[in-house]
Design a protein around this motif. Structure first.
Motif, short mmCIF file in Angstrom:
data_model
loop_
_atom_site.label_atom_id
_atom_site.label_comp_id
_atom_site.label_asym_id
_atom_site.label_seq_id
_atom_site.Cartn_x
_atom_site.Cartn_y
_atom_site.Cartn_z
N SER A 1 -25.90 42.32 12.72
CA SER A 1 -24.57 41.90 13.18
C SER A 1 -23.75 43.16 13.44
O SER A 1 -24.26 44.28 13.31
CB SER A 1 -23.91 41.02 12.11
N GLY A 2 -22.52 42.99 13.83
CA GLY A 2 -21.71 44.13 14.22
C GLY A 2 -21.46 45.12 13.09
O GLY A 2 -21.48 46.34 13.31
N SER A 3 -21.22 44.62 11.89
CA SER A 3 -20.93 45.52 10.77
C SER A 3 -22.13 46.40 10.41
O SER A 3 -21.97 47.62 10.29
CB SER A 3 -20.43 44.73 9.55
N HIS B 1 -22.22 37.98 20.03
CA HIS B 1 -21.77 36.58 19.91
C HIS B 1 -20.32 36.34 20.30
O HIS B 1 -19.81 35.24 20.13
CB HIS B 1 -22.01 36.08 18.49
N LYS B 2 -19.61 37.35 20.77
CA LYS B 2 -18.19 37.14 21.10
C LYS B 2 -18.09 36.82 22.60
O LYS B 2 -18.65 35.83 23.03
CB LYS B 2 -17.38 38.34 20.62
N HIS C 1 -11.07 47.71 13.24
CA HIS C 1 -11.97 46.82 12.50
C HIS C 1 -12.20 47.37 11.10
O HIS C 1 -12.11 48.57 10.88
CB HIS C 1 -13.31 46.67 13.23
N THR D 1 -10.48 44.97 17.02
CA THR D 1 -10.57 43.51 16.96
C THR D 1 -9.30 42.80 17.39
O THR D 1 -9.28 41.58 17.48
CB THR D 1 -10.84 43.02 15.53
N HIS E 1 -15.66 42.99 20.94
CA HIS E 1 -14.84 41.90 21.50
C HIS E 1 -15.00 41.75 23.01
O HIS E 1 -14.94 40.65 23.54
CB HIS E 1 -13.36 42.13 21.17
N THR F 1 -21.24 43.50 19.25
CA THR F 1 -21.84 42.25 18.79
C THR F 1 -22.34 41.52 20.03
O THR F 1 -21.98 41.86 21.16
CB THR F 1 -20.81 41.35 18.07
N ASP G 1 -16.70 50.84 20.38
CA ASP G 1 -17.06 49.56 19.75
C ASP G 1 -16.50 48.45 20.65
O ASP G 1 -15.31 48.16 20.60
CB ASP G 1 -16.48 49.49 18.34
#
Ligand SMILES: *Cc1c(COP(=O)(O)O)cnc(C)c1O
Length: 426
Positions: free
Chosen positions: A103-105, A235-236, A132, A182, A210, A233, A207
């Motif tokens: 995931s992004g983190s 999934h956004k 973030h 974010t 978003h 990521t 990054d």
């Protein structure tokens, strides 16, 4: 295989094997159908992406990278990962892509592992100004193990002040600079960040978690050619499964791959990799470019409608998918507003605003965005209605009028029926 019967075909067997979980999944599907979902980091993935995530690929262990694995039986998994990597490279125009971060983190953590030593200084956007957690918050490993220094936005304009970024960079000499965040409603000037990074000899990381879908869709400038390393990521706005990618110039490819595996992770989630490949194929279409443009058109229309109704927007509007609202002028805090709006069928999150006089767990603002409603086919002409409901719900919340909120939720339910979502019977 029996004929699928569930609302998601994928849950036909689940309903028999575990009725309670099946019931919860179905209820969540209904909730997502009946609400206006404005959380800017959320979306509705396609039926094809949903199907790819629910495959036998979840059964396979594949530590390592394609054609260099530690387990046998990778003939087909290697092809899946090769496809995802090739599509990422082609869509974004990068030398290298790693599609394995969970995931992004964790993707961002891999960047620290690859390029910094504990205690090293890096520069990033202040969390309360739209950064973030993984950009050095004191509660994040990234803030505990490294030394973050932050830039912010200008109090008047609500935009990142590049002179301030340069001043801090010259003073602190960070090894690495993060741009992106974010809660940024404006375009990111990657070129200006690259100039500062070059001047101080820092590595520039963009990054784009978003905005990846907006970059892919051609409605936000690309960081490629400016930032040597790009984190996102999937999934956004990119509208893929939950996951992440790290992209870079050839020079940094090895360091990034080593940091993801074996530095931080074990086996990649192959079902997710397949779904990322599907999402990247979708994102390369003309239809996706129209989608990305529509996200921005909708956000601009919503920002205008909210402004007309007296809402105060950080930076005065939006260039992208995201709107940050300072509720101080409406005399309500972000948290009670978010809860009331959720009851009214409008889902969003409370958020700090720059220079927030309130505390992070009960800040002054709310954050909204248009990726999900745009996927459902809503258009600029629908945005005035959403703004009106938000306005009414805020006033109802101030009077503690639960009935009024429930009445709005009923209208929202009727309204959303016209906008199908993938994976739910409409
Ligand atoms: C969402 C986000 C992340 C983290 O992604 P997760 O998948 O939630 O771990 C990192 N950076 C930015 C800028 C984000 O918006």
């Amino acid at each position: 295989m029996t004929e699928p019967t569930g609302p998601l075909d994928l849950t036909a067997h689940l309903a028999q094997a575990d009725p309670r979980v099946a019931e919860l999944v179905e209820a969540e599907g209904r909730r997502q159908f009946e609400k206006i979902r404005l959380i800017p980091s959320e979306n509705y993935v396609s039926r094809a992406v949903l199907e790819a995530t629910a495959t036998v690929l979840t059964n396979k262990y594949s530590e390592g990278y394609a054609h260099r694995r530690y387990y046998e039986g990778q003939q087909l998994i290697d092809e899946v990962e090769d496809l995802a990597v090739a599509r990422a490279r082609s869509l974004f125009g990068v030398d290298h892509a790693n599609v394995q971060p969970y995931s992004g983190s964790p993707a961002n953590l891999a960047i620290y592992l690859a390029f910094l030593r504990p205690g090293d200084t890096f520069l990033s956007l202040e969390l309360s100004h739209g950064g973030h957690l993984t950009h050095g918050s004191p509660v994040s490993a990234t803030g505990i193990w490294f030394r973050p220094v932050h830039y912010g936005v200008d109090r008047e304009t609500g935009r990142v002040d590049m002179d301030q970024v340069r001043d801090i960079a010259l003073r602190e000499r960070p090894k690495l600079i993060f741009c992106g965040g974010t809660a940024i409603p404006r375009l990111i000037d990657f070129e200006a960040f690259a100039r500062v990074a070059n001047e101080v000899g820092a590595l520039l990381v963009a990054d784009i978690a978003h905005i990846a879908g907006l970059v892919a869709g051609g409605v936000h400038p690309s960081p490629v050619g400016h930032a040597e390393v790009i984190s996102t990521t999937t999934h956004k706005t990119l509208r893929g499964p939950r996951g992440a990618m790290l992209m870079s110039t050839e020079e940094h490819a090895k360091a990034i791959d080593k940091a993801v595996f074996p530095g931080l992770q074990g086996g990649p989630h192959n079902h997710t990799t397949a779904a990322i490949a599907v999402a990247l194929r979708e994102a390369a279409t003309e239809e996706f470019r129209r989608y990305a443009a529509q996200i921005v058109a909708n956000a601009k229309a919503l920002a205008e409608a909210l402004t007309e109704r007296g809402f105060s927007l950080v930076s005065g509007g939006t260039d992208n998918h995201l709107i940050l609202i300072d509720l101080a002028t409406r005399e309500i805090a972000g948290k009670p507003a978010a809860k009331a709006l959720d009851r009214a069928g409008i889902e969003l999150n409370f958020n700090t605003v720059p220079f927030d006089p309130r505390k992070p767990w009960s800040p002054s603002g709310i954050r909204i965005g248009t990726p999900a409603v745009t996927t459902r086919g809503m258009r600029p002409e629908h945005m005035a209605q959403i703004a009106a409901w938000m306005d009414d719900a805020i006033e109802a919340a101030k009077k503690d009028d639960g009935e009024a909120l429930d009445a709005i939720a009923g209208q929202v339910r009727d309204f959303t029926r016209a906008f199908p979502i993938p994976g739910w019977p409409n």
